[in-house]
Scaffold this motif. Structure first.
Motif, PDB file in Angstrom:
ATOM      1  N   GLY A 257       0.792  -1.209   0.000  1.00 56.31           N
ATOM      2  CA  GLY A 257       0.000   0.000   0.000  1.00 56.31           C
ATOM      3  C   GLY A 257       0.833   1.272   0.000  1.00 56.31           C
ATOM      4  N   LEU A 258       2.151   1.143   0.117  1.00 55.55           N
ATOM      5  CA  LEU A 258       3.017   2.320   0.081  1.00 55.55           C
ATOM      6  C   LEU A 258       3.009   2.939  -1.312  1.00 55.55           C
ATOM      7  CD1 LEU A 258       6.107   0.893   2.037  1.00 55.55           C
ATOM      8  CD2 LEU A 258       4.300   2.380   2.936  1.00 55.55           C
ATOM      9  N   THR A 259       3.236   4.228  -1.369  1.00 57.74           N
ATOM     10  CA  THR A 259       3.217   4.924  -2.655  1.00 57.74           C
ATOM     11  C   THR A 259       4.596   4.990  -3.302  1.00 57.74           C
ATOM     12  OG1 THR A 259       3.575   7.090  -1.630  1.00 57.74           O
ATOM     13  CG2 THR A 259       1.298   6.355  -1.876  1.00 57.74           C
ATOM     14  N   LYS A 260       5.603   4.475  -2.594  1.00 56.02           N
ATOM     15  CA  LYS A 260       6.978   4.564  -3.097  1.00 56.02           C
ATOM     16  C   LYS A 260       7.626   3.181  -3.103  1.00 56.02           C
ATOM     17  CE  LYS A 260       6.800   9.183  -1.380  1.00 56.02           C
ATOM     18  NZ  LYS A 260       7.061  10.130  -0.303  1.00 56.02           N
ATOM     19  N   PRO A 261       8.496   2.915  -4.074  1.00 62.07           N
ATOM     20  CA  PRO A 261       9.138   1.601  -4.135  1.00 62.07           C
ATOM     21  C   PRO A 261      10.108   1.384  -2.983  1.00 62.07           C
ATOM     22  CG  PRO A 261      10.051   3.068  -5.794  1.00 62.07           C
ATOM     23  CD  PRO A 261       8.890   3.791  -5.185  1.00 62.07           C
ATOM     24  N   VAL A 262      10.183   0.142  -2.534  1.00 58.09           N
ATOM     25  CA  VAL A 262      11.092  -0.264  -1.460  1.00 58.09           C
ATOM     26  C   VAL A 262      12.114  -1.239  -2.047  1.00 58.09           C
ATOM     27  CG1 VAL A 262      11.300  -1.417   0.771  1.00 58.09           C
ATOM     28  CG2 VAL A 262       9.299   0.029   0.289  1.00 58.09           C
ATOM     29  N   ILE A 263      13.377  -0.935  -1.850  1.00 56.92           N
ATOM     30  CA  ILE A 263      14.461  -1.795  -2.327  1.00 56.92           C
ATOM     31  C   ILE A 263      15.164  -2.401  -1.125  1.00 56.92           C
ATOM     32  CG2 ILE A 263      16.575  -1.928  -3.686  1.00 56.92           C
ATOM     33  CD1 ILE A 263      15.729   0.606  -5.135  1.00 56.92           C
ATOM     34  N   ALA A 264      15.291  -3.719  -1.097  1.00 57.17           N
ATOM     35  CA  ALA A 264      16.037  -4.393  -0.030  1.00 57.17           C
ATOM     36  C   ALA A 264      17.476  -4.583  -0.477  1.00 57.17           C
ATOM     37  CB  ALA A 264      15.398  -5.740   0.299  1.00 57.17           C
ATOM     38  N   ALA A 265      18.407  -4.043   0.301  1.00 53.93           N
ATOM     39  CA  ALA A 265      19.838  -4.245   0.077  1.00 53.93           C
ATOM     40  C   ALA A 265      20.276  -5.274   1.118  1.00 53.93           C
ATOM     41  CB  ALA A 265      20.605  -2.945   0.229  1.00 53.93           C
ATOM     42  N   ILE A 266      20.313  -6.525   0.712  1.00 54.19           N
ATOM     43  CA  ILE A 266      20.494  -7.644   1.647  1.00 54.19           C
ATOM     44  C   ILE A 266      21.982  -7.924   1.784  1.00 54.19           C
ATOM     45  CG2 ILE A 266      19.771 -10.003   2.179  1.00 54.19           C
ATOM     46  CD1 ILE A 266      17.492  -9.545   0.078  1.00 54.19           C
ATOM     47  N   ASN A 267      22.564  -7.383   2.846  1.00 51.82           N
ATOM     48  CA  ASN A 267      24.019  -7.419   3.006  1.00 51.82           C
ATOM     49  C   ASN A 267      24.499  -8.531   3.925  1.00 51.82           C
ATOM     50  OD1 ASN A 267      22.740  -6.130   5.127  1.00 51.82           O
ATOM     51  ND2 ASN A 267      24.389  -4.672   5.507  1.00 51.82           N
ATOM     52  N   GLY A 268      23.658  -9.532   4.145  1.00 43.69           N
ATOM     53  CA  GLY A 268      24.031 -10.660   4.987  1.00 43.69           C
ATOM     54  C   GLY A 268      22.835 -11.574   5.176  1.00 43.69           C
TER      55      GLY A 268
ATOM     56  N   GLU B 143       1.415   4.788  -9.032  1.00 45.92           N
ATOM     57  CA  GLU B 143       0.323   4.050  -9.652  1.00 45.92           C
ATOM     58  C   GLU B 143       0.771   2.700 -10.205  1.00 45.92           C
ATOM     59  OE1 GLU B 143      -2.638   4.807  -9.167  1.00 45.92           O
ATOM     60  OE2 GLU B 143      -2.332   6.817  -8.387  1.00 45.92           O
ATOM     61  N   THR B 144       1.985   2.630 -10.742  1.00 45.38           N
ATOM     62  CA  THR B 144       2.475   1.360 -11.266  1.00 45.38           C
ATOM     63  C   THR B 144       2.644   0.337 -10.147  1.00 45.38           C
ATOM     64  OG1 THR B 144       3.618   2.501 -13.064  1.00 45.38           O
ATOM     65  CG2 THR B 144       4.273   0.232 -12.624  1.00 45.38           C
ATOM     66  N   LYS B 145       3.205   0.782  -9.015  1.00 45.72           N
ATOM     67  CA  LYS B 145       3.343  -0.136  -7.882  1.00 45.72           C
ATOM     68  C   LYS B 145       1.974  -0.632  -7.439  1.00 45.72           C
ATOM     69  CE  LYS B 145       4.918  -0.570  -3.124  1.00 45.72           C
ATOM     70  NZ  LYS B 145       5.978  -0.306  -2.159  1.00 45.72           N
ATOM     71  N   ARG B 146       1.017   0.266  -7.346  1.00 48.66           N
ATOM     72  CA  ARG B 146      -0.334  -0.122  -6.922  1.00 48.66           C
ATOM     73  C   ARG B 146      -0.953  -1.101  -7.916  1.00 48.66           C
ATOM     74  NH1 ARG B 146      -3.595   4.830  -4.742  1.00 48.66           N
ATOM     75  NH2 ARG B 146      -1.789   4.693  -3.350  1.00 48.66           N
ATOM     76  N   GLN B 147      -0.762  -0.839  -9.217  1.00 52.93           N
ATOM     77  CA  GLN B 147      -1.279  -1.750 -10.238  1.00 52.93           C
ATOM     78  C   GLN B 147      -0.706  -3.152 -10.083  1.00 52.93           C
ATOM     79  OE1 GLN B 147      -0.245   1.065 -13.594  1.00 52.93           O
ATOM     80  NE2 GLN B 147      -1.931  -0.036 -14.553  1.00 52.93           N
ATOM     81  N   ILE B 148       0.605  -3.230  -9.877  1.00 47.00           N
ATOM     82  CA  ILE B 148       1.268  -4.535  -9.795  1.00 47.00           C
ATOM     83  C   ILE B 148       0.623  -5.406  -8.729  1.00 47.00           C
ATOM     84  CG2 ILE B 148       3.414  -5.688  -9.107  1.00 47.00           C
ATOM     85  CD1 ILE B 148       4.889  -3.292 -10.487  1.00 47.00           C
ATOM     86  N   TYR B 149       0.455  -4.850  -7.527  1.00 43.90           N
ATOM     87  CA  TYR B 149      -0.027  -5.685  -6.422  1.00 43.90           C
ATOM     88  C   TYR B 149      -1.539  -5.863  -6.437  1.00 43.90           C
ATOM     89  CZ  TYR B 149       4.768  -5.299  -5.009  1.00 43.90           C
ATOM     90  OH  TYR B 149       6.132  -5.364  -5.005  1.00 43.90           O
TER      91      TYR B 149
ATOM     92  N   GLU C 122      -8.512  -0.853 -15.838  1.00 45.12           N
ATOM     93  CA  GLU C 122      -7.983   0.079 -14.840  1.00 45.12           C
ATOM     94  C   GLU C 122      -6.785   0.842 -15.395  1.00 45.12           C
ATOM     95  OE1 GLU C 122      -7.278   2.067 -11.122  1.00 45.12           O
ATOM     96  OE2 GLU C 122      -9.007   1.307 -12.246  1.00 45.12           O
ATOM     97  N   ALA C 123      -5.938   0.161 -16.164  1.00 48.69           N
ATOM     98  CA  ALA C 123      -4.778   0.835 -16.770  1.00 48.69           C
ATOM     99  C   ALA C 123      -5.229   1.938 -17.727  1.00 48.69           C
ATOM    100  CB  ALA C 123      -3.905  -0.178 -17.504  1.00 48.69           C
ATOM    101  N   GLU C 124      -6.283   1.677 -18.490  1.00 51.98           N
ATOM    102  CA  GLU C 124      -6.808   2.682 -19.409  1.00 51.98           C
ATOM    103  C   GLU C 124      -7.389   3.869 -18.650  1.00 51.98           C
ATOM    104  OE1 GLU C 124      -8.005  -0.033 -23.276  1.00 51.98           O
ATOM    105  OE2 GLU C 124      -9.468   0.176 -21.641  1.00 51.98           O
ATOM    106  N   ARG C 125      -8.060   3.595 -17.539  1.00 48.51           N
ATOM    107  CA  ARG C 125      -8.613   4.679 -16.722  1.00 48.51           C
ATOM    108  C   ARG C 125      -7.492   5.557 -16.182  1.00 48.51           C
ATOM    109  NH1 ARG C 125      -9.232   6.424 -11.798  1.00 48.51           N
ATOM    110  NH2 ARG C 125      -8.021   4.713 -10.888  1.00 48.51           N
ATOM    111  N   LEU C 126      -6.442   4.927 -15.664  1.00 49.59           N
ATOM    112  CA  LEU C 126      -5.318   5.677 -15.118  1.00 49.59           C
ATOM    113  C   LEU C 126      -4.611   6.486 -16.207  1.00 49.59           C
ATOM    114  CD1 LEU C 126      -3.832   3.000 -12.702  1.00 49.59           C
ATOM    115  CD2 LEU C 126      -4.781   5.214 -12.025  1.00 49.59           C
ATOM    116  N   LEU C 127      -4.484   5.897 -17.386  1.00 47.12           N
ATOM    117  CA  LEU C 127      -3.826   6.596 -18.486  1.00 47.12           C
ATOM    118  C   LEU C 127      -4.548   7.900 -18.813  1.00 47.12           C
ATOM    119  CD1 LEU C 127      -1.627   6.566 -20.701  1.00 47.12           C
ATOM    120  CD2 LEU C 127      -3.248   5.324 -22.135  1.00 47.12           C
TER     121      LEU C 127
END
Length: 274
Positions: free
Chosen positions: A109-120, A224-230, A243-248
């Protein structure tokens, strides 16, 4: 909030959340969960933040070693599972869609992408955190495990839902039914990771990737792309297309559309309004 188990910093539009209990290999506690959710909420609400990175304190020698053993002992003594959080905990990502309103599913539900930097190593809830990130980069040879089987737990926090979608049912069954330790090299082969990087290259690469995303993709498109994906994981194809057409039709009216076209034609960095 006074932060005791994480570090939170923002540099040039990129928020970095560092799990920081180095003496306990960055093991997860209720306090850490409380601070983590607070930090996510702050980053999601801050218009200056475009991308979120989650990593482990390198002094801990792990991304997150799973639940703290003290917490595990506490569950046994109490005869019940105690998450160690209170009712007033921050609720980042909640309220977007009912299917996201749960522990760790709130990432969707977050509006921003989250990147995991898995250092161990990433065990138990550490593997959960990695799974719910949008992108995952790791160092070679890091040990991963779901771990739940050895404690008579079920697959935790929706791993039984998300892992088959990330790596397929065959690999998910291997990870979840055996609770075995597997390496980041194996995880790369399964499709769980985006890339393996040498320890010295991990954070520079992830930061550069986040920077390119923040500069090259409009905030509205990221949101919007993140929201679409999930949300589309629960939809049929026709609903996803509609929904993609509506957003466009909606997003083409935003000033960032004109700015994106103009910046592309002028071969310059776009100045996003967000």
């Amino acid at each position: 909030m006074e932060l005791k188990t994480i570090r939170y910093e923002i540099v040039d539009g990129i928020a970095t959340i560092t799990l920081s209990r180095p003496k306990r290999r960055n093991a997860w506690t209720g306090r850490m969960h409380t601070e983590y959710r607070w930090a996510l909420q702050e980053a999601d609400r801050d218009p200056a933040v475009r991308v979120i990175i989650v990593t482990g304190d390198p002094e801990g020698g792990a991304f997150c070693a799973g639940a703290d053993l003290g917490a595990l002992e506490g569950h046994s003594e109490k005869g019940r599972y105690d998450p160690g959080i209170t009712e007033d905990i921050a609720r980042p990502g909640f309220g977007v869609a009912p299917e996201f309103d749960a522990t760790f599913a709130y990432h969707f539900g977050l509006t921003k992408p989250v990147i995991a930097a898995i250092n161990g190593p990433a065990a138990g809830v550490g593997l959960v955190l990695a799974a719910y990130a949008d992108l995952r980069f790791a160092v070679p040879g890091a040990k991963f495990t779901a771990a739940h089987g050895r404690f008579n737990f079920p697959a935790e926090f929706g791993l039984s839902w998300i892992l088959p979608r990330l790596v397929g049912v065959t690999h998910a069954n291997d990870i979840l039914l055996s609770s075995r330790v597997f390496t980041s090299d194996e995880a790369m082969g399964m499709g769980f990771l985006n890339k393996l990087l040498a320890p010295a290259d991990l954070m520079p690469h992830v930061t550069a990737y986040a920077r390119a995303m923040a500069d090259g993709v409009s905030p509205g498109s990221l949101r919007e792309t993140k929201r679409q994906i999930y949300q589309d994981l629960h939809r049929d194809a026709a609903t996803a297309v509609t929904e993609a057409e509506r957003l466009l039709n909606e997003m083409v009216k935003h000033p960032d559309y004109k700015e994106g076209v103009k910046a592309w034609m002028e071969k310059r960095k776009a100045q996003w309004q967000g």
